[in-house]
Design a protein around this motif. Structure first.
Motif, short mmCIF file in Angstrom:
data_model
loop_
_atom_site.label_atom_id
_atom_site.label_comp_id
_atom_site.label_asym_id
_atom_site.label_seq_id
_atom_site.Cartn_x
_atom_site.Cartn_y
_atom_site.Cartn_z
N THR A 1 0.84 -1.19 0.00
CA THR A 1 0.00 0.00 0.00
C THR A 1 0.88 1.24 0.00
O THR A 1 2.00 1.23 0.52
CB THR A 1 -0.93 0.03 1.23
OG1 THR A 1 -0.14 0.02 2.42
CG2 THR A 1 -1.86 -1.17 1.22
N TYR B 1 -3.46 3.81 -2.65
CA TYR B 1 -3.44 2.70 -3.59
C TYR B 1 -3.03 1.39 -2.92
O TYR B 1 -2.31 1.39 -1.92
CB TYR B 1 -2.45 2.98 -4.72
CG TYR B 1 -2.88 4.08 -5.67
CD1 TYR B 1 -3.62 3.79 -6.82
CD2 TYR B 1 -2.55 5.41 -5.42
CE1 TYR B 1 -4.01 4.79 -7.69
CE2 TYR B 1 -2.94 6.42 -6.29
CZ TYR B 1 -3.67 6.10 -7.42
OH TYR B 1 -4.07 7.09 -8.29
N VAL B 2 -3.51 0.31 -3.51
CA VAL B 2 -3.13 -1.03 -3.09
C VAL B 2 -2.59 -1.78 -4.31
O VAL B 2 -3.24 -1.82 -5.36
CB VAL B 2 -4.32 -1.81 -2.50
CG1 VAL B 2 -3.89 -3.23 -2.13
CG2 VAL B 2 -4.89 -1.08 -1.29
N TRP C 1 -4.93 -0.88 -7.55
CA TRP C 1 -6.25 -0.25 -7.51
C TRP C 1 -6.29 0.87 -6.49
O TRP C 1 -5.58 0.86 -5.49
CB TRP C 1 -7.37 -1.25 -7.27
CG TRP C 1 -7.11 -2.32 -6.26
CD1 TRP C 1 -6.52 -3.52 -6.47
CD2 TRP C 1 -7.49 -2.31 -4.88
NE1 TRP C 1 -6.48 -4.26 -5.33
CE2 TRP C 1 -7.08 -3.54 -4.33
CE3 TRP C 1 -8.15 -1.41 -4.06
CZ2 TRP C 1 -7.28 -3.88 -3.00
CZ3 TRP C 1 -8.36 -1.74 -2.73
CH2 TRP C 1 -7.93 -2.97 -2.22
N VAL D 1 -8.12 3.06 -3.68
CA VAL D 1 -9.13 2.94 -2.64
C VAL D 1 -10.07 4.14 -2.72
O VAL D 1 -9.63 5.29 -2.57
CB VAL D 1 -8.49 2.87 -1.24
CG1 VAL D 1 -9.56 2.89 -0.15
CG2 VAL D 1 -7.64 1.61 -1.11
N ARG D 2 -11.31 3.89 -2.99
CA ARG D 2 -12.30 4.96 -3.15
C ARG D 2 -13.08 5.14 -1.84
O ARG D 2 -13.51 4.16 -1.23
CB ARG D 2 -13.24 4.65 -4.31
CG ARG D 2 -12.51 4.51 -5.64
CD ARG D 2 -13.47 4.51 -6.82
NE ARG D 2 -12.75 4.43 -8.09
CZ ARG D 2 -12.23 5.47 -8.71
NH1 ARG D 2 -12.32 6.68 -8.18
NH2 ARG D 2 -11.58 5.33 -9.86
N THR D 3 -13.28 6.40 -1.48
CA THR D 3 -13.95 6.70 -0.21
C THR D 3 -15.27 7.44 -0.43
O THR D 3 -15.86 7.94 0.53
CB THR D 3 -13.04 7.57 0.67
OG1 THR D 3 -12.69 8.77 -0.03
CG2 THR D 3 -11.76 6.82 1.02
N MET E 1 -10.82 -2.98 5.36
CA MET E 1 -10.62 -3.02 3.91
C MET E 1 -10.63 -4.47 3.43
O MET E 1 -9.84 -5.30 3.89
CB MET E 1 -9.29 -2.34 3.54
CG MET E 1 -9.01 -2.33 2.05
SD MET E 1 -7.52 -1.38 1.65
CE MET E 1 -6.24 -2.41 2.39
N THR F 1 -9.43 -6.78 0.94
CA THR F 1 -8.33 -6.73 -0.02
C THR F 1 -8.64 -7.48 -1.31
O THR F 1 -7.91 -7.32 -2.30
CB THR F 1 -7.05 -7.30 0.61
OG1 THR F 1 -7.33 -8.60 1.15
CG2 THR F 1 -6.55 -6.39 1.71
N GLY G 1 -11.51 -4.55 -2.64
CA GLY G 1 -11.22 -3.13 -2.47
C GLY G 1 -12.31 -2.38 -1.74
O GLY G 1 -12.19 -1.17 -1.54
N LYS G 2 -13.37 -3.05 -1.33
CA LYS G 2 -14.47 -2.38 -0.65
C LYS G 2 -14.12 -2.11 0.81
O LYS G 2 -13.32 -2.81 1.42
CB LYS G 2 -15.74 -3.23 -0.74
CG LYS G 2 -16.31 -3.35 -2.15
CD LYS G 2 -17.60 -4.15 -2.15
CE LYS G 2 -18.19 -4.24 -3.56
NZ LYS G 2 -19.45 -5.03 -3.58
N LEU G 3 -14.76 -1.07 1.35
CA LEU G 3 -14.54 -0.68 2.73
C LEU G 3 -15.80 -0.94 3.55
O LEU G 3 -16.91 -0.62 3.13
CB LEU G 3 -14.18 0.81 2.83
CG LEU G 3 -12.94 1.25 2.05
CD1 LEU G 3 -12.73 2.76 2.21
CD2 LEU G 3 -11.70 0.50 2.52
#
Length: 818
Positions: free
Chosen positions: A273, A317-318, A327, A329-331, A394, A396, A399-401
């Motif tokens: 990350t 990013y991850v 990808w 990470v979208r918040t 997260m 992995t 990619g969802k939170l």
């Protein structure tokens, strides 16, 4: 009265009189180089084996502190040699594997590996480049470290090193591929212009091609067979080479115009990350001129931006090494990301526009905090406006939170241990963190498998620090549970919730635990006793053994320093305000009083340990000697009293924090007969700001005041501090108008002294200049500005301290004793 008793009383009186006459306090004495007072130890750190304790100390009165150490064998302080200092490895820099059988650390830009059982050290790197951030990964089989913005892994068993990332600075991010494009979609694309032929129309010029040079090249190949033949052979060779299987290359991650931050790897070695940040464009900085220089020319000191300036952006990013994919990470879908703050209700037009935009707020991301087995990762996400903090699990794989905990505060998120080290994993499923959910910062756990949240501590006190034991069965806590003005060390058993207090002496006990957790190194102080170093076994009721005894010189001891009484009074809204109170044995006939206002806003000074404001403490003693009552309160906004107290100044600095001081004056008048017409105050930084607001908005309460390095207009101050409390000037002008002394200068009736360093890069000298012009235009003549050309925010020269406090004392003597 018996003659013996009379004799004893007379002797005590003579000693007291002699003590006062032999060592009277003066500004010149107080404000000398602090070495005259003695020396206190600082910066305690244990060696890895826990047999030696190092600390900084200066018992010889040298120019600067030196490294000293004690051995557990004899506990006698010894000065460390240069070699011993260079070889010192603080336990704070060690990173252990899960079994705690080995650890790694960095020194001089290289990485070292230590086997705990054998004690043997192996040097992993020895390069001219800097390696840092060493940690265990790949299920503790490799050591991963950073070099030149990339991660490398050293195999513990075999000793091989492999590169894990291919991050390249300066390269532009690749443009998205066009639809249908890709490997196998057709032959190689022609990039050059077509060959010119007789009678053909001239080719369309291309910006990157020199047509004259291209024509000459084609002409050469047309008339020289050898050139033509060699070209054909070369192209066939190149075509064949392209058909050969290529070794797999590391995925290239170009940075473009962004900066790399927070490069990290999961415990299993699969996920890497990182954050990419981009500085804000057009964020104008202030220039601070320095007038007194070695060259004789004025030089400019680049300083900070002002609150509300454009902020930079960050992306998280991850990189999945197994899938060779990256990808973002979208918040924009986390709960409440589009929530508007309550203050926009005061601006209907702004509220309407922001509701219409419905934009997701910008955030900053800390972490990830990986579970020991690498199955879970927690991100600590904070909204840019500081109204929200989310702890998110997260996923992995997708990619969802997923929400673990949300803390919402219409003022701003803060408090001890919140976002500053109070998070981690107890085991593969249990995550711990601190939160002000109850109004006080406490310790919580969250089970990632069951979604169960549990409070480990509770009550009207703060957990100010929390550290997990090496066996992960116990927390070591520093709290103010006994009294808001005391700090003690506890051991909390996680399974039972049992809490044991380990320190006993009244005051502050700042503990550094030995690596084997058998000993506590304690820096201890009391209200009138500076810091000394003690050692104690890690047992409840164990004896504290004093190690150092040089905090008070003989000259310092020649004065009987007062123990200020820590009292409390009730403010007008029913809140309890804590204060330090100094009472004169012989009040001056005018019954004057002075309030000292601590700085920083979020800071505590009405406590039972040695104050960081030691000069002001000594000056307060001097004021009392001269017949003044002195009071020092922990006004609204101060540290140590929980969330409501911390945020009591939201959107109105100079509101409750000032009325707390007005109520303190009423307390002094009512309980000690202080003359309400002879009250002054002084303070620096935030204390200087309060002093201005007091004289400008409560001129009938405060007759005189000294505002030292004060903020006069909060729109001039920095973003990180000010935007939390007042939001931004262009979004919340009401808050700034209510909170800035500049707008209330017309209210000045009493006597004002302003003191400011001219090379202050924190509160800029511009603040004092701006207020001066305002006072001039208002026709005020009961004020003065003392400028210090070579001083920053915190003065360093004894001559400057002396000049400043002579002016303060003169102001009070002249105006409060009539």
């Amino acid at each position: 009265m018996p003659k013996l008793l009379i004799a004893i009383c007379l002797l005590i009186s003579i000693q007291s009189f002699s003590q006062t006459t032999l060592a009277p306090l003066t500004v010149d004495k107080i404000m000398r180089d602090p070495k005259w007072m003695g020396t206190s130890p600082t910066s305690t750190q244990w060696t890895g084996d826990g047999q030696y304790l190092y600390f900084s100390w200066n018992p010889d009165g040298a120019l600067a502190d030196s490294a000293y150490y004690i051995s557990l064998k004899d506990k006698k302080p010894r000065k460390a040699s240069v070699t011993e200092t260079q070889d010192l490895r603080s336990t704070g820099t060690f990173v252990y594997n899960q079994a705690r059988t080995a650890y790694v650390y960095g020194r001089d830009g290289d990485v070292f590996f230590v086997d705990v059982k054998t004690g043997k050290t192996k040097r992993i790197t020895q390069t001219t480049e800097i390696e840092s951030g060493a940690q265990f990964s790949f299920n503790d089989t490799k050591i991963v470290y950073s070099r030149s913005m990339n991660l490398f892994a050293w195999d513990i068993a075999g000793g091989e090193t492999m590169q894990l990332t291919n991050i390249r600075a300066g390269e532009a991010s690749p443009a998205p591929a066009a639809a249908g494009a890709g490997a196998g979609a057709g032959g190689p694309r022609r990039t050059g212009p077509p060959t010119a032929t007789a009678g053909a129309a001239p080719p369309t010029p291309r910006a990157d091609v020199n047509l004259q040079e291209e024509w000459m090249k084609n002409d050469q190949l047309r008339y020289f067979e050898v050139l033509k033949s060699r070209k054909e052979k070369r192209e066939k060779g190149e075509a064949y080479t392209k058909t050969l299987p290529k070794p797999k290359e590391l995925k290239s991650i170009p940075l473009g115009d962004k900066a790399l931050q927070g490069l990290n790897i999961s415990p299993d070695g699969r996920f890497i990350t990182y954050r990419l940040s981009k500085a804000a464009a057009n964020a104008k900085s202030t220039i601070v001129p320095s007038y007194v220089t070695e060259s004789g020319f004025t030089t400019d000191i680049p300083a900070r931006t002002k609150v509300g300036a454009p902020l930079g952006s960050t992306e998280f990013y991850v990189y999945d090494r197994a899938k060779d994919t990256v990808w973002l990470v979208r918040t924009d879908s986390i709960p409440g990301i589009r929530d508007l703050p309550d203050y926009v209700k005061d601006y209907p037009k702004q509220a309407e526009e922001r509701k219409k935009r419905n934009a997701a707020r910008a955030v900053s991301i800390s972490g990830p905090f990986w579970s020991p087995n690498g199955k879970y990762a927690v991100l600590d996400i904070r909204a840019e406006d500081s109204k929200d903090r989310w702890l998110m699990l997260m996923d992995t794989t997708s990619g969802k939170l997923n929400l673990l905990d949300r803390q919402r505060d219409e003022a701003w998120i803060a408090g001890p241990g919140i976002g500053f080290g109070g998070t981690g994993w107890i085991d593969d499923q249990t995550f711990y963190f601190q939160s002000e959910a109850t109004g006080y910062s406490h310790l919580y756990t969250f089970n990632a498998a069951t979604n169960e949240k549990k409070a480990l501590t509770e009550g009207k006190y703060e957990v100010q620090q929390a550290r997990l034991s090496k066996d992960k069965k116990t927390f070591y806590l520093s709290t103010n549970e006994v009294h808001p003005g005391e700090q003690h060390f506890y051991r909390l058993t996680i399974a039972t919730g049992k809490k044991e207090r380990l320190t006993t002496m009244t005051g502050s006990n700042q503990v550094t635990l030995s690596p084997d957790e058998k000993y506590l190194a304690i820096l201890y102080s009391y209200s009138n006793k500076p810091w000394e170093l003690y050692l104690q076994e890690n047992k409840p009721g164990a004896k504290m053994e004093q190690i150092t005894d040089k905090a008070q010189s003989a000259e310092f001891k020649s004065y009987n320093w007062r123990e200020p009484e820590v009292i409390s009074f009730t403010a007008r809204d029913g809140a309890t305000v804590y204060a330090r109170l100094y009472k004169p044995a012989n009040p001056a006939p005018s019954k004057p009083a002075v309030l000292f206002v601590h700085g920083a806003g979020y800071l505590q000074n009405a406590h039972k340990w040695w104050s960081s404001y030691f000069r002001e403490y000594m000056f307060n003693n001097m004021l009392v000697d001269n017949g003044y009552y002195v009071m020092d309160i922990d006004y609204r906004g101060s540290a140590g009293y929980g969330r409501d107290w911390r945020t009591g100044i939201y959107r109105h600095m100079g509101g409750k924090d000032l009325t707390d001081h007005v109520d303190a004056v009423q307390y002094l008048v009512k309980n000690f007969g202080v003359n309400a017409g002879n009250v002054g105050l002084y303070g620096g930084s935030y204390g200087g700001f309060i002093s201005l607001m007091a004289l400008f908005t409560e001129p009938n309460v405060f007759k005189s005041g000294a505002a030292l390095r004060p903020v006069t207009d909060w729109a001039n101050y920095n973003h990180g501090y000010t935007s939390n409390i007042l939001n931004e000037p262009f979004n919340d002008s009401i808050a700034y108008k209510k909170s800035s002394p500049f707008y209330f200068a017309d209210g000045l009736k009493g006597n004002l002294l302003i003191c400011h360093g001219m090379v202050d890069v924190n509160v800029h000298y511009q603040d004092a200049v701006k207020l001066s012009q305002r006072l001039i235009e208002l026709g005020k003549d009961n004020w003065e500005l003392a400028s210090y050309p070579m001083e920053d925010h915190g003065f360093v020269e004894p001559s400057s301290w002396t000049d400043e406090y002579k002016r303060i004392f003169k102001l009070f003597e002249k105006t409060l004793k009539n």
